[in-house]
Design a protein around this motif. Sequence first.
Motif, mmCIF file in Angstrom:
data_model
loop_
_atom_site.group_PDB
_atom_site.id
_atom_site.type_symbol
_atom_site.label_atom_id
_atom_site.label_comp_id
_atom_site.label_asym_id
_atom_site.label_seq_id
_atom_site.Cartn_x
_atom_site.Cartn_y
_atom_site.Cartn_z
ATOM 1 N N GLU A 1 -2.716 1.092 3.817
ATOM 2 C CA GLU A 1 -1.832 2.194 4.275
ATOM 3 C C GLU A 1 -1.357 1.976 5.660
ATOM 4 N N ALA A 2 -0.445 2.561 6.122
ATOM 5 C CA ALA A 2 0.004 2.582 7.539
ATOM 6 C C ALA A 2 0.098 3.889 8.047
ATOM 7 N N TYR A 3 -0.253 4.117 9.195
ATOM 8 C CA TYR A 3 -0.155 5.407 9.837
ATOM 9 C C TYR A 3 0.767 5.082 11.305
ATOM 10 N N LEU A 4 1.571 5.713 11.466
ATOM 11 C CA LEU A 4 2.532 5.475 12.637
ATOM 12 C C LEU A 4 2.871 6.847 13.413
ATOM 13 N N CYS A 5 2.851 6.613 14.944
ATOM 14 C CA CYS A 5 3.237 7.916 15.618
ATOM 15 C C CYS A 5 4.029 7.132 16.730
ATOM 16 N N ARG B 1 6.697 -0.355 -1.676
ATOM 17 C CA ARG B 1 5.284 0.170 -1.801
ATOM 18 C C ARG B 1 5.253 1.774 -1.973
ATOM 19 N N PRO B 2 4.236 2.392 -2.213
ATOM 20 C CA PRO B 2 4.424 3.760 -2.784
ATOM 21 C C PRO B 2 4.540 4.597 -1.393
ATOM 22 N N MET B 3 5.388 5.374 -1.288
ATOM 23 C CA MET B 3 5.599 6.248 -0.116
ATOM 24 C C MET B 3 4.684 7.192 0.333
ATOM 25 N N SER B 4 3.691 7.203 -0.496
ATOM 26 C CA SER B 4 2.420 8.070 -0.235
ATOM 27 C C SER B 4 1.354 7.240 0.626
ATOM 28 N N ARG B 5 1.658 6.000 0.857
ATOM 29 C CA ARG B 5 0.827 5.248 1.506
ATOM 30 C C ARG B 5 1.350 5.011 2.897
ATOM 31 N N LEU B 6 2.312 5.538 3.229
ATOM 32 C CA LEU B 6 3.004 5.538 4.652
ATOM 33 C C LEU B 6 2.870 6.989 5.104
ATOM 34 N N SER C 1 -6.363 9.253 4.887
ATOM 35 C CA SER C 1 -6.668 9.401 3.495
ATOM 36 C C SER C 1 -8.335 9.166 2.961
ATOM 37 N N TRP C 2 -8.943 8.182 3.759
ATOM 38 C CA TRP C 2 -10.114 7.572 3.502
ATOM 39 C C TRP C 2 -10.317 6.931 2.224
ATOM 40 N N ARG C 3 -9.075 6.201 1.702
ATOM 41 C CA ARG C 3 -9.143 5.855 0.392
ATOM 42 C C ARG C 3 -8.707 4.199 0.470
ATOM 43 N N ALA C 4 -8.043 3.833 1.569
ATOM 44 C CA ALA C 4 -7.585 2.614 1.615
ATOM 45 C C ALA C 4 -8.562 1.586 1.887
ATOM 46 N N SER C 5 -7.781 0.218 1.404
ATOM 47 C CA SER C 5 -9.028 -0.965 1.793
ATOM 48 C C SER C 5 -8.353 -1.595 3.074
ATOM 49 N N HIS C 6 -7.322 -1.192 3.679
ATOM 50 C CA HIS C 6 -6.929 -1.785 4.940
ATOM 51 C C HIS C 6 -6.121 -0.566 5.604
ATOM 52 N N TYR C 7 -6.391 -0.436 6.840
ATOM 53 C CA TYR C 7 -5.304 0.425 7.453
ATOM 54 C C TYR C 7 -4.609 0.000 8.785
ATOM 55 N N LEU C 8 -3.251 0.038 8.733
ATOM 56 C CA LEU C 8 -2.554 -0.411 9.770
ATOM 57 C C LEU C 8 -2.056 0.767 10.651
#
Length: 336
Positions: A188-192, A210-215, A105-112
């Motif tokens: 935000e969290a990004y998982l694979c 948490r908002p589902m849009s950030r997962l 997204s390039w909008r988050a303060s931190h990326y997990l």
Amino acid sequence: MRSKLEWRAARVIAIETPAEDVRAVTFAVDGLRSLFDPGSHTNIKVTIGGSPAIRTYTVLPSEPGTLKIAVKLHPNSRGGSAFIWTLKPGDTTEVTEPENRFELSWRASHYLLVAGGIGITPIYGMAHALAARGQSIRLIYGARSREQMAFAEELRDLLGDRLQTFAQAEGQAFDLAAEFERLPPEGEAYLCGPHGMLEAARNLWRASGRPMSRLRFEVFGDSGRFAEQAFTVAVPHRGRSVEVRADQTMLDALIEAGIDMIYDCRRGECGLCAVNVIETSAPIDHRDVFFSDEERHEDVKMCACVSRAVGGCVTIDTGYRRDTATSGQPASMATA
């Protein structure tokens, strides 16, 4: 139905082994238009049992004019990974221009970033892109053993202590609940990874409020509870009964039999290929991440691109009617 794919001639120029049972293949691609965003994927023409097929793989960062993929050789593979492992420099095939449905997204303060096994492939590119922009990152990476962690040393050099690895063989496992709890509200969290990991993540994220849009997550194909078995799919409104081989998806079998299907992602994420289950003589192995746990338990719908019956016969209604689609209603919106 889906948009027309843009195919390009591709030639193998390099082969690497970044981890146990993982093969990385780099292709020189004719007319490749531009660089691509992390999380992008390409379709590749493969040959399985002497017949042509298409498989989808994440593309890794590579030089302009090239595409690079990393593929794990899996014992329950439908044949795609076995084909990739036969490739050698100079071999040719065709690939599509990369497209991306797993975007940062390039909008988050931190990326997990969370990777399970070969699920590192999109996460690897994301880590490089985020680090290059100086973003706040944490990457947790789990696999059966350290020998099976592709790109782990390179990621350690890139991220330092922002990378944490977990090897099941050493009794280690990451704690998703704790990871989510420490994530800032704007994070935000990004998982694979495998199906079970993503299901657990989705449930924990929802429970956290948490908002589902950030997962964001992406599943890879070898995610079922059972090994692949051949089965039969009956389609009464077309008067057809179609055999689905063990190395074939139900979606591919139906399309090859001339049965119109609506589809897009081929990874169990978008839900466009979902069919109605009328009855089944065998358990359904749901491998999608589109339906909820409750919906999968009801066995009233299944995603034809990844889910399958465990032997026996499943009777379905595709929901697609050619007469409806040609009477003024767009084919992609036709319903029963």
